[in-house]
Design an enzyme around this catalytic site. Structure first.
Site, PDB file in Angstrom:
ATOM      1  N   ASP A  51       0.781  -1.247   0.000  1.00 17.06           N
ATOM      2  CA  ASP A  51       0.000   0.000   0.000  1.00 17.06           C
ATOM      3  C   ASP A  51       0.817   1.303   0.000  1.00 17.06           C
ATOM      4  OD1 ASP A  51      -1.533  -2.132   0.839  1.00 17.06           O
ATOM      5  OD2 ASP A  51      -2.198  -1.207   2.689  1.00 17.06           O
ATOM      6  N   SER A 108      -0.202   0.086   7.480  1.00 19.80           N
ATOM      7  CA  SER A 108      -0.610   1.293   6.738  1.00 19.80           C
ATOM      8  C   SER A 108      -1.154   2.412   7.618  1.00 19.80           C
ATOM      9  CB  SER A 108      -1.659   0.914   5.691  1.00 19.80           C
ATOM     10  OG  SER A 108      -1.029   0.206   4.662  1.00 19.80           O
ATOM     11  N   GLU A 233     -10.400  -2.422   4.592  1.00 26.19           N
ATOM     12  CA  GLU A 233      -9.062  -1.890   4.850  1.00 26.19           C
ATOM     13  C   GLU A 233      -8.934  -0.475   4.262  1.00 26.19           C
ATOM     14  OE1 GLU A 233      -6.328  -5.859   4.930  1.00 26.19           O
ATOM     15  OE2 GLU A 233      -6.711  -5.116   2.931  1.00 26.19           O
TER      16      GLU A 233
END
Ligand code: FRU
Length: 497
Positions: A51, A108, A233
């Site tokens: 990510d 993240s 997410e």
């Protein structure tokens, strides 16, 4: 020159300087010119990336942090890799920004500029860049605990070059839910406080804070009609304004699995946020990108008002096969950066994504393309095409009889990569990718081709398909059916040379 020490030192100096030169050339030639190495998409010099994280603009630089494992080309203990760009096109790789510590690996999250020094971690004259991220504690996970994901913060007062972990970490502990991650934070003007969107298994929870350190739970968002194929997410909450001047709140939620092509994808909601609760205006599932390879994307914070764009980048991968794609010595790239736009439809809203205008600076030559069989004498391409029929087909081919096909029958847009090159590293990679046009009449296509990706933007980004491909030789011919003679092809240059 009879002094042997002097002669030896001279030899040593020449030898070392040759080595230095060698290192420079080898970085360029070996690391950024391998087969499949994206030439105008961001990719890490080596090893594993997923990510995009912590995207923030500050003092002339767009920062891009990313999920990074420096010891392998597969996922592992996460760090935050780091790069900066002045134009969102050319990137300078910087040293790793965040390393795992006693609280866990660094998953993240986001970064903000604390301009008013609410955290006390910088000053008003030299505000801190604050990263808000998830700690993933692998020991807690192994022990079978349910509170091994927490949120931590780190700060930098030197333009993101050096980072200090906040000593009171973690700043937000898990209420006993395993999936408790990916904080995206922004300053909410109306309520004058920071708002955090957080993925909590299959819902988004909102928290608020006056100082980025003490967080208070606000509300949850998980309507029954949303897409729930997998875990939620990487959320993002921000505003967009229609051309008519109507402002709406947009919530991005990446889900894995459960995307329209299987595996990973990003759904979005259009609605209202009153400082505490987000409500969706309409009840329909919307996908930001219909291709198989755009995941965990979020937007830049602190972009100057004079710019005014909502800038997005996504991870050009899919958890179904990201760890086995045939690239070396790195794995994964980002999408091209895009701007996001909101349109009001008859009964709904639409978020479209468009390539950023800065990419036009990569054009080296622009040609009109006419006829049905086009020779492609460049591998980095931008195409601007106008179908003159609802049924059309584009076929990119190479001398190894590989083909990548984009076609429409008026009802669906289909991308076929079954015979596009290397595909058998995962059984579903060659599956047809299909988007339902739901009444959209395709009158314009913009296509970006890099060495191992294709990004298709339909009608100004109203429908997007992003996909990775691994042709064993560059596509050197294009066959076109159903197009006018008003098409343009732009050759693009590499950002690494
Ligand atoms: C999304 C994701 C995030 C997590 C990170 C770990 O791709 O699973 O939820 O923070 O990757 O690398």
């Amino acid at each position: 020159m009879k002094n042997p020490v002097l002669i030896l030192s001279l030899f040593l100096m020449i030898f070392i300087s040759c080595q230095e030169n060698y290192k420079e050339t080898s970085q360029e030639d070996l690391v950024f010119n391998e087969p499949f190495r994206p030439q105008y998409h961001f990719s890490p010099p080596t090893q594993w990336m997923n990510d995009p994280n912590g995207m923030v603009y500050w003092d002339g630089e767009y920062h891009l942090f990313y999920q990074y494992y420096p010891d392998s080309t597969v996922w592992g203990p996460m760090h935050w890799g780091h790069a900066v760009s002045k134009d969102l096109v050319h990137w300078e790789h910087l040293p790793i920004a965040l390393y795992p510590d006693e609280n866990g690996w660094i998953f993240s999250g986001s970064a903000v500029m604390d301009l008013e020094n609410t955290s006390g971690l910088g000053t008003k004259d030299n505000p801190a860049m604050v990263a808000i991220f998830t700690y993933h504690d692998p020991i807690g996970e192994k022990e079978g605990r349910d509170d091994f994901q927490t949120q931590g913060i780190a700060y930098s007062t030197d333009k993101g070059r050096s980072w200090t972990m906040y000593e009171g970490n973690p700043v937000l502990k898990s209420p006993g839910i395993k999936d408790f991650r990916d904080p995206k934070v922004f300053w909410h003007e109306d309520s004058e406080r920071w708002i955090m969107s957080l993925s909590v298994m299959d819902k988004i929870s909102f928290y608020s804070s006056s100082n980025l350190i003490d967080w208070e739970y606000l509300s949850d968002f998980n309507p029954s009609w949303a897409a729930y194929g997998g875990v939620w997410e990487c959320p993002d909450l921000f505003t967009l304004t229609t051309e008519e001047g109507e402002e709406k709140w947009i919530l991005f939620v990446s889900i894995n699995p459960g995307g329209p092509q299987g595996g990973s994808a990003t759904q979005y909601f259009v609605g209202d946020f009153n400082g505490t609760t987000f409500t969706s205006t309409t009840q329909s599932v919307k996908w930001l990108d219909w291709g198989a390879d755009n995941y965990a994307g979020v937007t830049w914070s602190n972009v100057p008002e004079s710019d005014g764009r909502r800038l997005f980048i996504g991870w050009m991968g899919n958890w179904n096969y990201a760890q086995v794609v045939p690239t070396h010595p790195w794995r994964s790239a980002m999408t091209i950066p895009r701007t996001l736009h909101l349109s009001k439809m008859t009964e709904d809203y639409l978020v479209s994504s468009r390539p950023i205008a800065e990419l036009k600076n990569l054009r080296t030559e622009s040609l009109s393309i006419e006829g049905k069989a086009i020779a492609l004498d460049a591998e980095l391409l931008e195409l601007e095409l106008k179908p003159n029929s609802s049924q059309f087909q584009l076929m990119f081919t190479n001398p190894n009889s590989e083909e990548l096909v984009l076609k429409s029958n008026g009802e669906t847009l289909i991308l076929e990569r079954a015979n596009s090159g290397l595909v058998d590293f995962e059984k579903g990679f060659g599956n047809e990718q299909k988007a339902n046009l739901e009444g959209i009449k395709i009158n314009e296509l913009t296509i970006y081709l890099d060495r191992s990706s294709i990004e298709v933007f339909v009608n100004g980004g109203a429908l997007v398909m992003t996909s990775i491909v691994f042709p064993t030789a560059p596509y050197d011919a294009l066959q076109m059916e159903g197009f006018e003679n008003l098409n343009q092809m732009h050759h693009l240059k590499s950002i690494w040379r």
